[in-house]
Enzyme design. Structure first.
Site, PDB file in Angstrom:
ATOM      1  N   ASP A 128      26.016  25.758  24.791  1.00 24.79           N
ATOM      2  CA  ASP A 128      25.005  26.813  24.862  1.00 24.79           C
ATOM      3  C   ASP A 128      24.731  27.310  23.446  1.00 24.79           C
ATOM      4  O   ASP A 128      25.506  28.084  22.878  1.00 24.79           O
ATOM      5  CB  ASP A 128      25.500  27.962  25.745  1.00 24.79           C
ATOM      6  CG  ASP A 128      24.437  29.042  25.938  1.00 24.79           C
ATOM      7  OD1 ASP A 128      23.396  28.985  25.250  1.00 24.79           O
ATOM      8  OD2 ASP A 128      24.650  29.957  26.759  1.00 24.79           O
ATOM      9  N   SER A 154      16.217  34.770  30.149  1.00 25.67           N
ATOM     10  CA  SER A 154      17.651  35.067  30.103  1.00 25.67           C
ATOM     11  C   SER A 154      18.102  35.567  28.734  1.00 25.67           C
ATOM     12  O   SER A 154      19.160  36.202  28.631  1.00 25.67           O
ATOM     13  CB  SER A 154      18.461  33.827  30.491  1.00 25.67           C
ATOM     14  OG  SER A 154      18.159  32.738  29.633  1.00 25.67           O
ATOM     15  N   HIS A 171      21.797  31.182  23.973  1.00 23.43           N
ATOM     16  CA  HIS A 171      22.263  32.541  24.256  1.00 23.43           C
ATOM     17  C   HIS A 171      23.236  32.987  23.170  1.00 23.43           C
ATOM     18  O   HIS A 171      23.538  32.231  22.245  1.00 23.43           O
ATOM     19  CB  HIS A 171      22.919  32.609  25.632  1.00 23.43           C
ATOM     20  CG  HIS A 171      21.975  32.292  26.750  1.00 23.43           C
ATOM     21  ND1 HIS A 171      21.854  31.023  27.285  1.00 23.43           N
ATOM     22  CD2 HIS A 171      21.098  33.074  27.427  1.00 23.43           C
ATOM     23  CE1 HIS A 171      20.939  31.034  28.248  1.00 23.43           C
ATOM     24  NE2 HIS A 171      20.464  32.266  28.355  1.00 23.43           N
TER      25      HIS A 171
END
Length: 419
Positions: free
Chosen positions: A390, A149, A393
């Site tokens: 998070d 990702s 990312h």
């Protein structure tokens, strides 16, 4: 005085004794210099160039071409950009290719300072990203991202960067009609004016992950087949630019702790460690690249590990990254280069004579300073308040834009074109 007496007299002379000592020192220094010169010659011949900076691999450690016009973009510093420059060159969160989880300002973040920094390499400048030129060079071609990702993060960044050169952005479409958001698997966006596709293939391990062999122990739920390249790989053959990445799933949390072990030669191997399995999978990747890709027309990159910045705990034990609003300046807080990069660098060194267009896209050092640029607690709407932050990312626009600027610069250095 006979000959023996003269000899004994000279031997006991203080001058001669000093001369002998100096002679030994001179001989020793000469041997040492000779050894060092010989070592440098041998090391260069075998292709070892152990360039390090603060414990991080330099791009030159892969022994790439080091002409005067080739810059090592992997080391430098972050400098503040003028707001006008940011507004003129960057896309905004309204770019329709962005995942909701990467639109940090839209998700409640108040400061936009993380967008106002640019990477300045040591000793040279990073070429200005030219979306029109990139699209023209890629006419009738395919740009493919393969990985986890974080690779998708970079893919979305490049889509938005390239779309800046398209007057009617609504013309850009997904070739299979699939929605972009939350879609797992294969996505291909076409830029019709140039007939260019920019693709993302989700393959976190690069190699096959499947059911274990028959009669495996009950605790083995699946296996990573380190000697079988991903079944989707047939789709990647014929691509013009390929950007691979892996690494974030190569840990015990994503393998052993969920019943995932390694398999080789059709046999389960529960004693194979994670990093040993990682190394074997890279050998499988290497074999596929050398066998399936055209060394004259395929430009292949393996992006280095993208740092995570969980502080005061891991991702699932309260780790945070929402306190920083500017790039890190304290070198004591900069983590050392992850071991995954060493494995990747070594494999690329082994390939350089057989496929000269395979490059190490080294973004780890520059990214390590950017703990300020993660989504952190500003996750997509609907995320529970007690959900983990998070810190792996990246907000977009953001740091992956710099990765793509370096990708573009390296392609320019190789005179990339699909024509």
């Amino acid at each position: 005085m006979d000959h023996h007496q003269e000899s004994n007299s000279l031997s006991s002379s203080p001058f001669l004794s000093t001369f002998k000592i100096k002679k030994h020192v001179f001989v020793g220094i000469s041997l040492l210099i000779s050894f060092l010169i010989f070592s440098v010659i041998v090391v260069d011949l075998v292709g070892i160039k152990p360039h390090l900076c603060f414990g991080f691999l330099s791009s030159s450690s892969t022994k790439e071409r080091r002409d005067d016009d080739v810059c090592d973009y992997s080391h430098g510093k972050w400098v503040r950009s003028r707001q006008r420059d940011v507004d003129e060159t960057s896309y905004g969160e309204e770019c329709r290719f962005l995942d909701p989880g990467f639109r940090c300002l839209n998700n409640g973040r108040k400061d936009s300072g993380f967008r106002q920094w640019r990477w300045q390499p040591h000793g040279c400048d990073l070429p200005r990203f030219n979306a029109s030129d990139f699209l023209e060079r890629s006419r009738n071609g395919r740009i493919v991202f393969v990985g986890d990702s974080i690779g998708r993060n970079q893919w979305e960044s490049l889509l938005c960067m390239l779309s800046q050169a398209v007057s009617n952005k609504s013309e850009i479409y997904e070739v299979n009609g699939n929605p972009i958001s939350k879609h797992k698997g294969f996505l291909s966006m076409r830029f019709p004016e140039h007939n260019v596709t920019v693709e993302y293939h989700r393959t976190p391990f690069l190699v096959v992950v499947a059911r274990p062999p028959e009669n495996s122990p009950e605790d083995v739920k699946m296996t990573v087949r380190v000697d079988e390249f991903n079944w989707q790989s047939k789709r990647w053959v014929g691509s013009d630019v390929l950007v691979f990445n892996t690494g974030h799933w190569w840990n015990e949390d994503k393998t052993f702790n969920i019943g995932c072990y390694f398999q080789e030669g059709g046999k389960l191997n529960k004693t194979l460690g994670v990093m040993e399995g990682f190394g074997k999978s890279l050998k499988t990747w290497k074999s596929w690249v050398l066998e399936k890709l055209d060394s004259e027309s395929s430009y292949v990159f393996f992006r280095s590990f993208s740092p995570v910045h969980y502080r005061n705990g891991t991702w699932n034990l309260g780790g945070l990254c929402d306190a920083d609003t500017e790039p890190e300046t304290d070198m004591k807080k900069v983590e050392p280069d992850p071991i995954q990069n060493n494995y990747v660098s070594e494999v690329i060194q082994e390939m350089r004579y057989e496929h000269s267009k395979v490059k190490f896209l080294n973004i780890t050092y520059l990214t390590e300073f950017r703990s300020d640029a993660h989504p952190s607690r500003y996750r997509e709407p609907g995320t529970p308040e007690d959900a983990p932050q998070d810190c792996s990312h990246w907000c977009l626009p953001g740091v992956p834009d710099t990765w793509n600027e370096i990708l573009y610069a390296q392609l320019l250095a190789m005179n990339y074109t699909t024509k």
